[in-house]
Design a protein around this motif. Structure first.
Motif, PDB file in Angstrom:
ATOM      1  N   LEU A   1       0.821  -1.200   0.000  1.00 36.89           N
ATOM      2  CA  LEU A   1       0.000   0.000   0.000  1.00 36.89           C
ATOM      3  C   LEU A   1       0.860   1.257   0.000  1.00 36.89           C
ATOM      4  O   LEU A   1       0.589   2.215  -0.726  1.00 36.89           O
ATOM      5  N   ALA A   2       1.892   1.273   0.812  1.00 34.43           N
ATOM      6  CA  ALA A   2       2.770   2.434   0.876  1.00 34.43           C
ATOM      7  C   ALA A   2       3.793   2.446  -0.253  1.00 34.43           C
ATOM      8  O   ALA A   2       4.256   3.502  -0.672  1.00 34.43           O
TER       9      ALA A   2
ATOM     10  N   SER B   1      -7.678   5.486  -0.445  1.00 32.15           N
ATOM     11  CA  SER B   1      -7.635   6.768   0.245  1.00 32.15           C
ATOM     12  C   SER B   1      -6.316   6.916   0.989  1.00 32.15           C
ATOM     13  O   SER B   1      -5.717   5.931   1.437  1.00 32.15           O
ATOM     14  N   MET B   2      -5.857   8.148   1.100  1.00 29.49           N
ATOM     15  CA  MET B   2      -4.642   8.393   1.866  1.00 29.49           C
ATOM     16  C   MET B   2      -4.829   8.039   3.332  1.00 29.49           C
ATOM     17  O   MET B   2      -3.869   7.771   4.050  1.00 29.49           O
ATOM     18  N   ILE B   3      -6.082   7.980   3.780  1.00 23.50           N
ATOM     19  CA  ILE B   3      -6.348   7.633   5.169  1.00 23.50           C
ATOM     20  C   ILE B   3      -6.040   6.163   5.449  1.00 23.50           C
ATOM     21  O   ILE B   3      -5.883   5.758   6.603  1.00 23.50           O
ATOM     22  N   ASP B   4      -5.941   5.351   4.383  1.00 24.38           N
ATOM     23  CA  ASP B   4      -5.580   3.951   4.572  1.00 24.38           C
ATOM     24  C   ASP B   4      -4.142   3.787   5.026  1.00 24.38           C
ATOM     25  O   ASP B   4      -3.785   2.782   5.642  1.00 24.38           O
TER      26      ASP B   4
ATOM     27  N   TRP C   1     -15.089   4.717   4.298  1.00 22.94           N
ATOM     28  CA  TRP C   1     -15.891   5.610   5.146  1.00 22.94           C
ATOM     29  C   TRP C   1     -15.864   5.140   6.590  1.00 22.94           C
ATOM     30  O   TRP C   1     -15.763   5.979   7.515  1.00 22.94           O
ATOM     31  N   PHE C   2     -15.955   3.859   6.855  1.00 21.21           N
ATOM     32  CA  PHE C   2     -15.900   3.345   8.224  1.00 21.21           C
ATOM     33  C   PHE C   2     -14.554   3.652   8.874  1.00 21.21           C
ATOM     34  O   PHE C   2     -14.481   3.973  10.063  1.00 21.21           O
ATOM     35  N   ARG C   3     -13.488   3.549   8.095  1.00 24.53           N
ATOM     36  CA  ARG C   3     -12.170   3.877   8.663  1.00 24.53           C
ATOM     37  C   ARG C   3     -12.082   5.364   8.987  1.00 24.53           C
ATOM     38  O   ARG C   3     -11.514   5.742  10.014  1.00 24.53           O
ATOM     39  N   TYR C   4     -12.640   6.206   8.142  1.00 25.54           N
ATOM     40  CA  TYR C   4     -12.641   7.639   8.416  1.00 25.54           C
ATOM     41  C   TYR C   4     -13.439   7.956   9.678  1.00 25.54           C
ATOM     42  O   TYR C   4     -13.016   8.762  10.505  1.00 25.54           O
ATOM     43  N   ARG C   5     -14.579   7.294   9.839  1.00 23.68           N
ATOM     44  CA  ARG C   5     -15.389   7.529  11.025  1.00 23.68           C
ATOM     45  C   ARG C   5     -14.680   7.056  12.289  1.00 23.68           C
ATOM     46  O   ARG C   5     -14.752   7.703  13.339  1.00 23.68           O
ATOM     47  N   SER C   6     -13.975   5.931  12.192  1.00 25.18           N
ATOM     48  CA  SER C   6     -13.268   5.426  13.367  1.00 25.18           C
ATOM     49  C   SER C   6     -12.112   6.333  13.754  1.00 25.18           C
ATOM     50  O   SER C   6     -11.865   6.561  14.942  1.00 25.18           O
ATOM     51  N   LEU C   7     -11.413   6.883  12.753  1.00 23.32           N
ATOM     52  CA  LEU C   7     -10.298   7.776  13.060  1.00 23.32           C
ATOM     53  C   LEU C   7     -10.778   9.150  13.511  1.00 23.32           C
ATOM     54  O   LEU C   7     -10.158   9.770  14.364  1.00 23.32           O
TER      55      LEU C   7
ATOM     56  N   TRP D   1       3.819   2.348  11.369  1.00 22.47           N
ATOM     57  CA  TRP D   1       2.608   3.109  11.099  1.00 22.47           C
ATOM     58  C   TRP D   1       1.442   2.184  10.825  1.00 22.47           C
ATOM     59  O   TRP D   1       1.574   1.165  10.166  1.00 22.47           O
ATOM     60  N   ASN D   2       0.286   2.593  11.336  1.00 17.35           N
ATOM     61  CA  ASN D   2      -0.920   1.813  11.137  1.00 17.35           C
ATOM     62  C   ASN D   2      -1.450   2.028   9.722  1.00 17.35           C
ATOM     63  O   ASN D   2      -1.493   3.150   9.230  1.00 17.35           O
ATOM     64  N   PHE D   3      -1.832   0.957   9.063  1.00 18.27           N
ATOM     65  CA  PHE D   3      -2.400   1.062   7.731  1.00 18.27           C
ATOM     66  C   PHE D   3      -3.479   0.001   7.590  1.00 18.27           C
ATOM     67  O   PHE D   3      -3.548  -0.956   8.351  1.00 18.27           O
ATOM     68  N   ARG D   4      -4.326   0.198   6.596  1.00 17.37           N
ATOM     69  CA  ARG D   4      -5.379  -0.767   6.322  1.00 17.37           C
ATOM     70  C   ARG D   4      -5.565  -0.861   4.817  1.00 17.37           C
ATOM     71  O   ARG D   4      -5.880   0.132   4.157  1.00 17.37           O
ATOM     72  N   ASN D   5      -5.368  -2.042   4.282  1.00 20.98           N
ATOM     73  CA  ASN D   5      -5.498  -2.270   2.850  1.00 20.98           C
ATOM     74  C   ASN D   5      -6.967  -2.553   2.551  1.00 20.98           C
ATOM     75  O   ASN D   5      -7.403  -3.704   2.483  1.00 20.98           O
ATOM     76  N   THR D   6      -7.738  -1.488   2.366  1.00 19.39           N
ATOM     77  CA  THR D   6      -9.169  -1.645   2.130  1.00 19.39           C
ATOM     78  C   THR D   6      -9.460  -2.287   0.774  1.00 19.39           C
ATOM     79  O   THR D   6     -10.522  -2.881   0.591  1.00 19.39           O
ATOM     80  N   VAL D   7      -8.532  -2.173  -0.177  1.00 16.91           N
ATOM     81  CA  VAL D   7      -8.739  -2.798  -1.483  1.00 16.91           C
ATOM     82  C   VAL D   7      -8.763  -4.311  -1.341  1.00 16.91           C
ATOM     83  O   VAL D   7      -9.672  -4.995  -1.833  1.00 16.91           O
TER      84      VAL D   7
END
Length: 286
Positions: free
Chosen positions: A21-22, A118-121, A166-172, A198-204
């Motif tokens: 992801l990064a 998203s960059m938030i991932d 969207w769920f990740r954005y709401r949680s953060l 760093w925390n990341f989440r591969n939403t794809v």
């Protein structure tokens, strides 16, 4: 910062990256691409209008078919003669603008077809010290150069991916820092203090896995449930009605949730109807 220092910094960061992801995520710059294309479009349109109006000054009679619509065109009285406009400098400029415009359109089309996240991932990509809010980080898109185009994805899978972002954005956004006065501060950057990672989440990948599971469960439901119902029915007319209902339902769901060609959709529906028909015919024979 000098070029050598920037290279060293980027080199150190890349060696510390442990996820795709990064490593393969790049900024898309959608607005900047669109602005560049619009500016090129306006400049080409201005030159095109001058050439068009200069051609009308020649007073050439249109063809009977009038494919260009010259009979109803508006002539500009201040238009210049073609000899005053067309020169080598204008031609070279027009060729350069058209090449930039065509290349930009083709490149932008490929970029918009690429898989995005998203960059938030990836909290590591969040620019520090720029005052960018978490909402802006959530809206900023990265393109994944290591994944196939998203045009091959099913519509519901893309919707699922958006929901996960969207769920990740709401949680953060809910996990805000609170100071001693009880005021809300900026959301944390989510860097693990123990491992300094760093925390990341591969939403794809998460959306792809969830979608595969849902497709497999749906296939089992559409095979097991109608076969179970048909096994307890002895009347041929009721069996045909049951089969028709399930085939119609399968047809609608296949057309809505799966992105395939018309031939592939018809083939899937025909294969499903054939399975139910074979089960009915074998039951009748027994």
């Amino acid at each position: 910062m000098r070029l050598s220092e920037r290279f060293t910094t980027r080199r150190v960061r890349k060696t510390e990256i442990y996820n795709n992801l990064a490593l393969y995520g790049f900024r898309r710059f959608k607005t900047t691409h669109l602005l560049n294309l619009r500016l090129l479009e306006e400049e080409i349109a201005r030159i095109d209008y001058q050439i068009y109006q200069s051609g009308l000054r020649l007073n050439i009679d249109p063809t009977p078919a009038d494919r260009l619509g010259l009979k109803g065109c508006r002539k500009d009285e201040d238009a210049q003669h073609p000899d005053d406009i067309l020169n080598e400098q204008l031609i070279l400029k027009l060729r350069d603008l058209l090449k930039q415009y065509d290349d930009g359109l083709a490149a932008f089309n490929r970029i918009m077809a690429m898989e995005t996240c998203s960059m938030i991932d990836d909290q590591r990509r969040r620019p520090l010290g720029t005052g960018i809010s978490l909402r802006e980080v959530y809206k900023t898109r990265l393109v994944r150069v290591d994944l196939p185009p998203r045009t091959l994805q099913d519509p519901f899978q893309r919707c699922l991916h958006k929901c996960l972002r969207w769920f990740r954005y709401r949680s953060l956004s809910g996990a805000v820092l609170t100071n001693q006065d009880g005021e809300k501060g900026e959301p944390p950057t989510y860097c693990e203090r123990a491992t300094h990672t760093w925390n990341f989440r591969n939403t794809v990948a998460l959306a792809d896995s969830i979608w595969r599971i849902l497709v497999a469960l749906s296939a089992n439901v559409f095979i097991i449930v109608p076969l179970t119902i048909l096994s307890y029915q002895s009347n041929k007319g009721i069996q045909l009605i049951t089969m028709s209902v399930w085939v119609v339902a399968f047809s609608f769901l296949t057309s809505i949730f799966f992105k395939g060609s018309n031939q592939a959709t018809v083939a899937a529906i025909s294969a499903y109807a054939a399975v139910l028909a074979v089960f009915i015919s074998s039951g009748s024979a027994s």
